[in-house]
Design a protein around this motif. Structure first.
Motif, PDB file in Angstrom:
ATOM      1  N   GLU A 344       0.808  -1.220   0.000  1.00 32.88           N
ATOM      2  CA  GLU A 344       0.000   0.000   0.000  1.00 32.88           C
ATOM      3  C   GLU A 344       0.840   1.269   0.000  1.00 32.88           C
ATOM      4  N   LYS A 345       2.119   1.160   0.332  1.00 25.57           N
ATOM      5  CA  LYS A 345       2.996   2.335   0.324  1.00 25.57           C
ATOM      6  C   LYS A 345       3.262   2.766  -1.122  1.00 25.57           C
ATOM      7  N   PRO A 346       3.577   4.042  -1.332  1.00 26.46           N
ATOM      8  CA  PRO A 346       3.977   4.474  -2.682  1.00 26.46           C
ATOM      9  C   PRO A 346       5.212   3.709  -3.121  1.00 26.46           C
ATOM     10  N   LEU A 347       5.235   3.255  -4.363  1.00 22.57           N
ATOM     11  CA  LEU A 347       6.398   2.539  -4.888  1.00 22.57           C
ATOM     12  C   LEU A 347       6.872   3.261  -6.142  1.00 22.57           C
ATOM     13  N   THR A 348       7.981   3.989  -6.002  1.00 20.50           N
ATOM     14  CA  THR A 348       8.589   4.695  -7.129  1.00 20.50           C
ATOM     15  C   THR A 348      10.081   4.360  -7.134  1.00 20.50           C
ATOM     16  N   MET A 349      10.767   4.772  -8.186  1.00 21.25           N
ATOM     17  CA  MET A 349      12.197   4.514  -8.243  1.00 21.25           C
ATOM     18  C   MET A 349      12.922   5.157  -7.066  1.00 21.25           C
ATOM     19  N   HIS A 350      12.504   6.338  -6.649  1.00 20.99           N
ATOM     20  CA  HIS A 350      13.209   7.019  -5.563  1.00 20.99           C
ATOM     21  C   HIS A 350      13.022   6.287  -4.230  1.00 20.99           C
ATOM     22  N   ILE A 351      11.944   5.525  -4.104  1.00 25.69           N
ATOM     23  CA  ILE A 351      11.693   4.786  -2.867  1.00 25.69           C
ATOM     24  C   ILE A 351      12.743   3.695  -2.651  1.00 25.69           C
ATOM     25  N   ALA A 352      13.422   3.270  -3.713  1.00 25.54           N
ATOM     26  CA  ALA A 352      14.491   2.274  -3.549  1.00 25.54           C
ATOM     27  C   ALA A 352      15.583   2.825  -2.641  1.00 25.54           C
ATOM     28  N   ARG A 353      15.903   4.110  -2.810  1.00 27.53           N
ATOM     29  CA  ARG A 353      16.918   4.751  -1.968  1.00 27.53           C
ATOM     30  C   ARG A 353      16.426   4.870  -0.530  1.00 27.53           C
ATOM     31  N   HIS A 354      15.145   5.263  -0.363  1.00 27.87           N
ATOM     32  CA  HIS A 354      14.571   5.365   0.979  1.00 27.87           C
ATOM     33  C   HIS A 354      14.529   3.988   1.652  1.00 27.87           C
ATOM     34  N   THR A 355      14.284   2.954   0.856  1.00 21.61           N
ATOM     35  CA  THR A 355      14.205   1.605   1.421  1.00 21.61           C
ATOM     36  C   THR A 355      15.560   1.157   1.954  1.00 21.61           C
ATOM     37  N   PHE A 356      16.609   1.430   1.204  1.00 23.96           N
ATOM     38  CA  PHE A 356      17.945   1.086   1.699  1.00 23.96           C
ATOM     39  C   PHE A 356      18.237   1.855   2.991  1.00 23.96           C
ATOM     40  N   GLY A 357      17.869   3.124   3.033  1.00 19.28           N
ATOM     41  CA  GLY A 357      18.071   3.925   4.239  1.00 19.28           C
ATOM     42  C   GLY A 357      17.279   3.385   5.408  1.00 19.28           C
ATOM     43  N   ASN A 358      16.034   2.958   5.134  1.00 20.49           N
ATOM     44  CA  ASN A 358      15.180   2.428   6.192  1.00 20.49           C
ATOM     45  C   ASN A 358      15.746   1.131   6.758  1.00 20.49           C
ATOM     46  N   LEU A 359      16.220   0.238   5.891  1.00 23.46           N
ATOM     47  CA  LEU A 359      16.725  -1.054   6.349  1.00 23.46           C
ATOM     48  C   LEU A 359      18.108  -0.952   6.991  1.00 23.46           C
ATOM     49  N   SER A 360      18.890   0.018   6.556  1.00 23.18           N
ATOM     50  CA  SER A 360      20.221   0.191   7.161  1.00 23.18           C
ATOM     51  C   SER A 360      20.113   0.834   8.535  1.00 23.18           C
ATOM     52  N   GLY A 361      19.136   1.760   8.695  1.00 21.77           N
ATOM     53  CA  GLY A 361      18.903   2.387   9.995  1.00 21.77           C
ATOM     54  C   GLY A 361      20.174   2.857  10.652  1.00 21.77           C
ATOM     55  N   ASP A 362      20.424   2.375  11.887  1.00 18.00           N
ATOM     56  CA  ASP A 362      21.660   2.722  12.593  1.00 18.00           C
ATOM     57  C   ASP A 362      22.615   1.527  12.654  1.00 18.00           C
ATOM     58  N   LYS A 363      22.436   0.571  11.704  1.00 17.14           N
ATOM     59  CA  LYS A 363      23.257  -0.645  11.706  1.00 17.14           C
ATOM     60  C   LYS A 363      24.618  -0.420  11.054  1.00 17.14           C
ATOM     61  N   ILE A 364      24.737   0.602  10.227  1.00 16.74           N
ATOM     62  CA  ILE A 364      25.958   0.840   9.469  1.00 16.74           C
ATOM     63  C   ILE A 364      26.573   2.163   9.925  1.00 16.74           C
ATOM     64  N   PRO A 365      27.869   2.223  10.141  1.00 20.16           N
ATOM     65  CA  PRO A 365      28.515   3.494  10.523  1.00 20.16           C
ATOM     66  C   PRO A 365      28.211   4.587   9.503  1.00 20.16           C
ATOM     67  N   ILE A 366      28.033   5.791   9.997  1.00 16.16           N
ATOM     68  CA  ILE A 366      27.609   6.891   9.129  1.00 16.16           C
ATOM     69  C   ILE A 366      28.638   7.174   8.037  1.00 16.16           C
ATOM     70  N   GLN A 367      29.927   6.957   8.339  1.00 12.34           N
ATOM     71  CA  GLN A 367      30.977   7.188   7.335  1.00 12.34           C
ATOM     72  C   GLN A 367      30.833   6.202   6.175  1.00 12.34           C
ATOM     73  N   MET A 368      30.435   4.956   6.484  1.00 16.36           N
ATOM     74  CA  MET A 368      30.246   3.965   5.432  1.00 16.36           C
ATOM     75  C   MET A 368      28.996   4.295   4.613  1.00 16.36           C
ATOM     76  N   LEU A 369      27.967   4.781   5.273  1.00 18.89           N
ATOM     77  CA  LEU A 369      26.758   5.179   4.544  1.00 18.89           C
ATOM     78  C   LEU A 369      27.056   6.343   3.596  1.00 18.89           C
ATOM     79  N   GLN A 370      27.897   7.273   4.060  1.00 14.33           N
ATOM     80  CA  GLN A 370      28.294   8.374   3.182  1.00 14.33           C
ATOM     81  C   GLN A 370      28.964   7.833   1.921  1.00 14.33           C
ATOM     82  N   LYS A 371      29.784   6.823   2.087  1.00 11.15           N
ATOM     83  CA  LYS A 371      30.476   6.196   0.960  1.00 11.15           C
ATOM     84  C   LYS A 371      29.481   5.491   0.028  1.00 11.15           C
ATOM     85  N   LEU A 372      28.524   4.772   0.617  1.00 15.23           N
ATOM     86  CA  LEU A 372      27.547   4.041  -0.179  1.00 15.23           C
ATOM     87  C   LEU A 372      26.603   4.977  -0.928  1.00 15.23           C
ATOM     88  N   TYR A 373      26.195   6.067  -0.242  1.00  9.66           N
ATOM     89  CA  TYR A 373      25.279   7.026  -0.861  1.00  9.66           C
ATOM     90  C   TYR A 373      25.982   7.952  -1.853  1.00  9.66           C
TER      91      TYR A 373
END
Length: 403
Positions: A344-373
């Motif tokens: 039921e949630k909106p599903l667009t191409m940009h939501i793929a990025r939000h989904t990765f952010g949602n699932l990564s949460g605080d599990k990955i160091p912020i410096q590594m997320l900066q590298k991935l993003y």
């Protein structure tokens, strides 16, 4: 110093006649303003820069040329007064508009510049914003110095009230005006004392937007969903998942991925937005998607077929325009995917990025997320990821409510 010369431009029209023009040269860079009349080359006196008597309307045309030349010189003198460091392009637009320090003269230059830079998305977004400002002004031009704090507040109220836009959209309109004003100040077409932004003026502050990604279970449903192999809806799901598997890679980058970007079981690519270069190991799930797109002889070596018919992949403006059209089609088909998956949630191409952010949460160091993003600034990463980190706030609430 700039110079102005009358000449017959060497590009003829469909009737074989040539346009009379004013050539403005500043810092060895020419710009041209057309007088609006075409004549035969045999009717032009190049030495004296005037129409020969052999032309039936020579007297009238020479009067028009003299008037245009005088007006152009007067505008040039105004612009150079006060040591204004103006380019040939600014002089050209000022002559055409007949106004010094005209906001819409600089708006036209700004829009033309970003178009020449190939920024289709920005041009297509900012052009209507300039037009809304003109609509607010009853289609009249305005001097830069007359754009006051009060006027901008009224413009924002107009957008929110009459135009019924969101707060974020209204702020985006003000950002465009600020950008154009900054360029005019840099060109010394308006004094800094008239600047209506910043301290003591309008402060640009973007409202926070809600970013919601899919859950792990919802992603699993997408992965296992049975779709016709040869359908575009199946392709749209593949593009979305491929983006997600590479940390929410932007769709414009996904569509431009080449087979040659894969080396030693890694993906090497430069992000289109900021050109940051890095490489990532190819996840097994992404490899499975790649196996569905066998290599074919195509001029661009592209993995996905969407852009293979583009003649010049380096023509940035037309490429961005094509990508925008493809994204609209992908998003339309992702709606169908969501319906099939009962998401039921909106599903667009940009939501793929939000989904990765949602699932990564605080599990990955912020410096590594900066590298991935591929964020240039870690502050951007912190701000973006804060949308998906809720544990501390949830624990604090539970400490009170659950006690």
């Amino acid at each position: 110093m700039a110079s102005i010369k009358v000449l017959l431009w060497n590009k003829k029209n469909s009737e074989g006649k040539f346009p009379i023009a004013l050539r403005i040269i500043k810092d060895r860079k020419p710009s041209y303003v057309y007088v609006g009349h075409y004549i035969d080359k045999t009717d032009w006196d190049e030495k004296n820069a005037r129409v020969k008597k052999s032309h039936p309307n020579s007297a009238r045309l020479n009067n028009i040329i003299a008037k245009k030349y005088a007006e152009a010189n007067a505008t040039l003198l105004d612009l150079e007064a006060g040591e204004n460091d103006t380019s040939s392009r600014i002089i050209k637009h000022s002559i055409k508009s007949g106004k010094k320090g005209s906001f819409f003269t600089f708006a036209e230059i700004y829009l033309q510049t970003i178009k020449e830079q190939g920024k289709f998305n920005r041009h297509s977004a900012d052009k209507p914003r300039v037009e809304r400002f003109k609509e607010f002004l009853n289609n009249e031009d305005i001097a830069l110095k007359d754009i006051t704090v009060q006027l901008l507040k009224q413009f924002k109220a107009f957008l929110l009230g009459k135009r019924k836009v969101s707060e974020r959209t209204a702020v985006n309109h003000l950002v465009v005006i600020r950008t154009i004003f900054n360029q005019a100040i840099k060109a010394k077409a308006v004094d800094l004392k008239h600047y209506p932004f910043g301290k003591g003026g309008i402060t640009i502050k973007f409202p926070q937007s809600i970013k919601i990604g899919l859950t792990r279970d919802e992603v699993s449903v997408l992965e296992s969903l049975e779709l016709p192999q040869d359908s575009y809806i199946h392709h749209a799901r593949n593009i979305w998942l491929f983006s997600f598997y590479f940390a929410g890679m932007r769709v414009s980058d996904v569509l431009r991925i080449k087979w040659s970007d894969f080396q030693n079981e890694r993906l090497f690519y430069a992000m289109g937005k900021n050109k940051k270069v890095d490489s990532l190991k190819i996840p097994a799930q992404a490899a499975n998607i790649l196996s569905q797109y066998p290599k074919k002889n195509n001029p661009h070596d592209l993995v996905f077929p969407d852009l293979r018919d583009v003649v010049d992949i380096k023509e940035t403006y037309l490429l961005e325009k094509k990508i925008a059209s493809i994204v609209n089609r992908l998003d339309a088909n992702l709606k169908k995917v969501a319906k099939e998956a009962k998401i039921e949630k909106p599903l667009t191409m940009h939501i793929a990025r939000h989904t990765f952010g949602n699932l990564s949460g605080d599990k990955i160091p912020i410096q590594m997320l900066q590298k991935l993003y591929r964020h240039t600034s870690i502050t951007t990463t912190i701000g973006y990821q804060s949308n998906f980190i809720h544990k501390d706030a949830d624990d604090a609430l539970e400490a009170v409510i659950g006690s």
